[in-house]
Design a protein around this motif. Structure first.
Motif, mmCIF file in Angstrom:
data_model
loop_
_atom_site.group_PDB
_atom_site.id
_atom_site.type_symbol
_atom_site.label_atom_id
_atom_site.label_comp_id
_atom_site.label_asym_id
_atom_site.label_seq_id
_atom_site.Cartn_x
_atom_site.Cartn_y
_atom_site.Cartn_z
ATOM 1 N N PRO A 1 37.187 -16.039 19.144
ATOM 2 C CA PRO A 1 37.267 -14.657 18.673
ATOM 3 C C PRO A 1 36.247 -13.764 19.359
ATOM 4 O O PRO A 1 35.204 -14.236 19.846
ATOM 5 C CB PRO A 1 36.963 -14.789 17.173
ATOM 6 N N ASP A 2 36.546 -12.482 19.391
ATOM 7 C CA ASP A 2 35.632 -11.507 19.990
ATOM 8 C C ASP A 2 34.383 -11.387 19.128
ATOM 9 O O ASP A 2 34.472 -11.206 17.909
ATOM 10 C CB ASP A 2 36.335 -10.148 20.105
ATOM 11 N N ALA A 3 33.241 -11.518 19.743
ATOM 12 C CA ALA A 3 31.983 -11.441 19.001
ATOM 13 C C ALA A 3 31.657 -10.026 18.554
ATOM 14 O O ALA A 3 30.842 -9.824 17.645
ATOM 15 C CB ALA A 3 30.832 -11.991 19.842
ATOM 16 N N ILE A 4 32.255 -9.024 19.189
ATOM 17 C CA ILE A 4 32.015 -7.628 18.829
ATOM 18 C C ILE A 4 33.155 -7.149 17.942
ATOM 19 O O ILE A 4 34.324 -7.213 18.319
ATOM 20 C CB ILE A 4 31.910 -6.741 20.078
ATOM 21 N N GLY A 5 32.805 -6.693 16.767
ATOM 22 C CA GLY A 5 33.806 -6.291 15.795
ATOM 23 C C GLY A 5 33.864 -4.793 15.576
ATOM 24 O O GLY A 5 33.610 -3.994 16.484
ATOM 25 N N ASP A 6 34.186 -4.407 14.349
ATOM 26 C CA ASP A 6 34.379 -3.005 13.998
ATOM 27 C C ASP A 6 33.041 -2.286 13.781
ATOM 28 O O ASP A 6 31.987 -2.913 13.681
ATOM 29 C CB ASP A 6 35.221 -2.894 12.723
ATOM 30 N N GLN A 7 33.131 -0.971 13.698
ATOM 31 C CA GLN A 7 31.971 -0.147 13.356
ATOM 32 C C GLN A 7 31.714 -0.314 11.861
ATOM 33 O O GLN A 7 32.490 0.152 11.023
ATOM 34 C CB GLN A 7 32.256 1.323 13.682
ATOM 35 N N VAL A 8 30.641 -1.028 11.483
ATOM 36 C CA VAL A 8 30.403 -1.310 10.072
ATOM 37 C C VAL A 8 29.463 -0.304 9.413
ATOM 38 O O VAL A 8 29.498 -0.107 8.205
ATOM 39 C CB VAL A 8 29.873 -2.746 9.879
ATOM 40 N N ILE A 9 28.578 0.310 10.195
ATOM 41 C CA ILE A 9 27.813 1.459 9.724
ATOM 42 C C ILE A 9 27.817 2.483 10.857
ATOM 43 O O ILE A 9 28.087 2.146 12.011
ATOM 44 C CB ILE A 9 26.363 1.117 9.305
ATOM 45 N N SER A 10 27.518 3.726 10.536
ATOM 46 C CA SER A 10 27.598 4.785 11.536
ATOM 47 C C SER A 10 26.530 4.602 12.606
ATOM 48 O O SER A 10 25.454 4.032 12.346
ATOM 49 C CB SER A 10 27.415 6.145 10.872
ATOM 50 N N PRO A 11 26.789 5.091 13.819
ATOM 51 C CA PRO A 11 25.757 5.033 14.859
ATOM 52 C C PRO A 11 24.469 5.715 14.427
ATOM 53 O O PRO A 11 23.369 5.242 14.747
ATOM 54 C CB PRO A 11 26.413 5.760 16.037
ATOM 55 N N GLU A 12 24.578 6.805 13.693
ATOM 56 C CA GLU A 12 23.376 7.515 13.255
ATOM 57 C C GLU A 12 22.535 6.663 12.316
ATOM 58 O O GLU A 12 21.304 6.613 12.432
ATOM 59 C CB GLU A 12 23.751 8.827 12.560
ATOM 60 N N ALA A 13 23.202 5.938 11.376
ATOM 61 C CA ALA A 13 22.459 5.082 10.451
ATOM 62 C C ALA A 13 21.774 3.952 11.206
ATOM 63 O O ALA A 13 20.591 3.657 10.989
ATOM 64 C CB ALA A 13 23.392 4.529 9.381
ATOM 65 N N ALA A 14 22.525 3.298 12.102
ATOM 66 C CA ALA A 14 21.950 2.182 12.865
ATOM 67 C C ALA A 14 20.801 2.658 13.746
ATOM 68 O O ALA A 14 19.735 2.021 13.809
ATOM 69 C CB ALA A 14 23.041 1.526 13.711
ATOM 70 N N ASP A 15 20.997 3.784 14.421
ATOM 71 C CA ASP A 15 19.973 4.286 15.338
ATOM 72 C C ASP A 15 18.744 4.791 14.599
ATOM 73 O O ASP A 15 17.621 4.718 15.120
ATOM 74 C CB ASP A 15 20.557 5.395 16.213
#
Length: 782
Positions: free
Chosen positions: A555-569
């Motif tokens: 399976p692909d190790a990279i999945g969906d956006q689970v939190i927003s880029p702004e929250a992660a950053d």
């Protein structure tokens, strides 16, 4: 006209009535579905089934031998690094056939009592169990128990393990024939010699050695009952790797086996009452799996087994384990040979070379684990599982039995930013939000105390601080309140979204201290998701798998956006402050090999100093390092000098304090030092974070001098249950965390966060003054 006709004429008004339409329809239906026709159809189907069974019985012969078993004994599994060079060859079936006469009679009976009490009387087949298995196979429910010993022997010796209707029907026919032509003793011998017991052990002789270091002829009834019990679920019931639930279940099945023996008059009830559960010995690795090779082999096998179950090739992990250990696999890992070597060298130079168990008892209790992941691809590029797989079987990189402690705090902040949460007084939670950092401050929800008031490390009171400073200094009281402000249900949901296993965790305030279990592999995945701007990263150890008979989808190790880029950053930006001006600065910020590399990360030190962590990342590499206190042998331990000593067993969790001759082992000490020594050699070119946020240290100069005139304007009241009457001044825009405003009267020293007199030894760095320590010893209820 007769009397009958006359009567009908009078009743019908002199004319005959037509039959109702629905009656006519029913009459038509009855012509097709009468009870006679239904009964005839049933008997017809029965006859057809009997004829089909007779045909199968006539045409299906007992195979001459197990081609699959013979082939498996010839094959090995090949494990390769990502560049294709061979890492290890392993997988030859560990089986040694023994005569039934060599196995004590009471031990033989433990298997009969466990699996098939009617074995000596039946015809070799359990028709009800087989029918149930067929129905479950057709309905997609997978593996089903209920087979006799004869059926299980036939499946092991003559057939493949696939769960198909054809295989089950063959099993039924061959079992009937084998029972007619083979003695019960020979069937039982075949069963115990071909069954898989876990630990790569096929057959009772290999199992006796794997679990108890004795030959099958020396097994006791108690030990035999355990081996008979473990057959039901080797992956779940192996004492060395079983969860608490798994251990309880196998003890129950062990008792069930012995109780059945008493019921069958094979065991005296008084002797049964005196029997104690025989705890198996620790597993031993096979030659060729020395050093880190064994840990990589073990992790790769477990990852492959999970994938076989996920894609439906195997019905459960036990069946998948049999498929893998049967051999014939070529497994290429994502492990980068160069980075693997660099990680091993970093652990040796920064930790193991400084430990001396002959001088200090605690040094024998120190275990290290680490996992390094590429956040853009999810590939696991390096793993450290322990000092040597042949000396310490448990893989420290994947074990989940130690608390991640304050490395969980970024998850709370991620949930706060993602949900646009507010404090109790309605202030949005950002990196600049003011919280009360008083130690043992009671946590409140809607004005009410929730019965949780965790101390900060060393019981330090920080007063009013920003969220940025609270993260830098790892202040328990702030994040305990923040968790309740966000809502613990949402915090735990975010933890699950980021990659933590939260299925069985309660959403209670104590979880803000990182009191759950987690592995370096798990925490590397969480932080890799943050580094990947909120797109889910599931660490992938396996690159590709080849087998002549099976196809495995990776399976692909990279999945969906689970939190927003702004929250992660935003979290990434805040975590740069932990490195530049917080609990990790001694080992990481000032490291001469850093060369200007931007770094984000978080330290963690659990209750009683049983674990210490540093999980950090650059834009290209995420690495989680954990140290775990694990008793090398039975004895006594104490959490602190002023607390009583308690008795412990080998492998119990114990304190790390005093390791290498120092004091408390904090996350900013050995773990951060290992991380820095590895990362600054393995990272490649210097890089900067590309952040979609305006918050945190990562987007503000950390060391800019404060303004010449400090603001005197009072801020809003901090989010504490008892507002102070004294105004507090705003934090300077540079967020210098170590200076308290001089205008505010306080009994605390002007720099309570970082006392200059504390030593700078990496074992117990002064900057790790956050909320780790002994915070999990129990809530302080006002």
């Amino acid at each position: 006209m007769g009397r009958a006709e006359d009567r009908r004429a009078r009743q019908g008004g002199g004319r005959r009535r037509a039959a109702p339409k629905d009656s006519a329809e029913r009459s038509g239906i009855r012509r097709f579905f009468t009870w006679k026709k239904l009964l005839g159809s049933f008997f017809g189907l029965c006859l057809l089934g009997m004829a089909a069974f007779v045909a199968m019985y006539l045409f299906i012969d007992v195979p001459k031998g197990s081609a699959a078993a013979v082939e498996a004994q010839r094959q090995s599994n090949i494990y390769k690094y990502s560049d294709g060079t061979v890492l290890a060859r392993q997988g030859k079936v560990n089986r040694e056939i023994v005569d039934l006469a060599e196995v004590p009679k009471p031990v033989q009976r433990t298997f009969v009592a466990a699996e098939n009490k009617s074995f000596y009387k039946d015809a070799g087949v359990d028709f009800k169990g087989t029918a149930r298995g067929l129905i479950n196979t057709l309905s997609g429910k997978g593996k089903q128990g209920g087979s006799t010993i004869t059926q299980q022997y036939v499946k092991n010796y003559y057939l493949e393990q696939d769960q198909t209707v054809t295989r089950k029907l063959k099993e039924l026919v061959i079992s009937l024939k084998v029972d007619r032509t083979t003695s019960k003793d020979d069937i039982l011998a075949g069963y115990i010699n071909t069954s898989y017991y876990g630990r790569n052990a096929y057959g009772i002789q290999a199992a006796a050695q794997a679990y108890y270091r004795v030959d099958a002829s020396k097994l006791t009834v108690e030990q035999g009952a355990y081996l008979a019990a473990v057959l039901q679920a080797p992956s779940q019931y192996d004492w060395a790797v079983a969860t608490d639930t798994g251990r309880e279940l196998v003890k129950q099945r062990w008792a069930y086996v012995l109780n059945n023996m008493v019921e069958e008059n094979w065991l005296d009830s008084a002797k049964r009452d005196d029997m104690k559960f025989p705890v198996p010995k620790e597993p031993k690795g096979a030659p060729g799996l020395e050093g880190q090779n064994g840990y990589l082999w073990d992790a790769a096998n477990r990852a492959l087994q999970k994938q076989l179950v996920a894609q439906g090739t195997a019905s459960d992990l036990d069946e998948a384990e049999k498929m893998v250990t049967a051999g014939g696999w070529t497994i290429t890992l994502n492990i980068d040979k160069k980075k693997q070597t660099q990680l091993e060298k970093a652990v040796k130079s920064q930790l193991t070379s400084k430990l001396d168990a002959k001088k200090r008892k605690v040094d024998a209790d120190v275990q290290a684990g680490a996992v390094s992941v590429d956040p853009k691809t999810g590939r696991v590029v390096a793993v450290y599982g322990g000092v040597d797989y042949l000396k310490h079987y448990t893989n420290n990189a994947t074990r989940r039995d130690y608390q991640p402690a304050s490395t969980f705090k970024p998850v709370i902040l991620a949930a706060a930013v993602e949900e646009e949460a507010e404090t109790q007084d309605g202030t949005p939670i950002t990196a600049d939000t003011i919280y009360d950092g008083t130690s043992k401050r009671p946590v409140r929800d809607n004005g009410k105390k929730v019965g949780f008031a965790p101390p900060n490390e060393d019981d330090v009171d920080y007063g009013d601080v920003t969220v940025q400073t609270a993260m830098n200094k790892s202040i328990n009281s702030v994040f305990a309140q923040m968790g309740v402000d966000v809502g613990m249900d949402q915090v735990m949901k975010t933890a699950g979204d980021l990659g933590m296993d939260t299925a069985d965790l309660q959403a209670v305030p104590a979880q803000t201290l990182g009191s759950m279990g987690a592995s370096p592999m798990e925490m590397a995945g969480v932080y890799a998701t943050l580094a990947n701007h909120g797109k889910k990263v599931t660490p992938a150890l396996i690159k590709s798998v080849e087998h002549k008979d099976r196809t495995v989808e990776i399976p692909d190790a990279i999945g969906d956006q689970v939190i927003s880029p702004e929250a992660a950053d935003t979290v990434t930006s805040v975590l740069t402050g932990v490195v530049d001006d917080g609990t990790a600065k001694t080992s990481v910020r000032d490291n001469p090999a850093r060369d200007g590399q931007q770094v984000a990360g978080k330290t963690g030190t659990s209750d009683c100093n049983r674990s210490a962590w540093f999980t950090g990342y650059t834009p290209k590499l995420v690495t989680s390092v954990g140290l775990f206190g694990e008793a090398a042998k039975a004895g006594t331990t104490r959490c602190e000098k002023d607390k009583p000593a308690v008795k412990i067993k080998a492998f119990s969790q114990v304190t790390l304090s005093g390791a290498a001759g120092g004091g408390r082992v904090n996350g900013g000490g050995f773990p951060a030092a290992i991380w820095a020594a590895y990362t600054f050699n393995a990272m490649g070119d210097v890089s900067k974070f590309d952040l979609d946020t305006e918050q945190g240290s990562g987007v503000q100069p950390t060391f800019t001098p404060p303004p010449t005139e400090e603001p005197t304007e009072p801020t809003e009241e901090p989010t504490t249950e008892e507002p102070t009457e004294e105004p507090t001044t705003e934090e300077p825009p540079t967020e210098e965390p170590t200076e308290e405003p001089t205008e505010e009267p306080t009994e605390e020293p002007t720099d309570p966060i970082e006392p200059t007199e504390e030593p700078t030894d990496p074992i117990d760095p002064p900057e790790d003054g956050g909320g780790e320590g002994d915070a999990d010893e129990g809530p302080v209820v006002p």
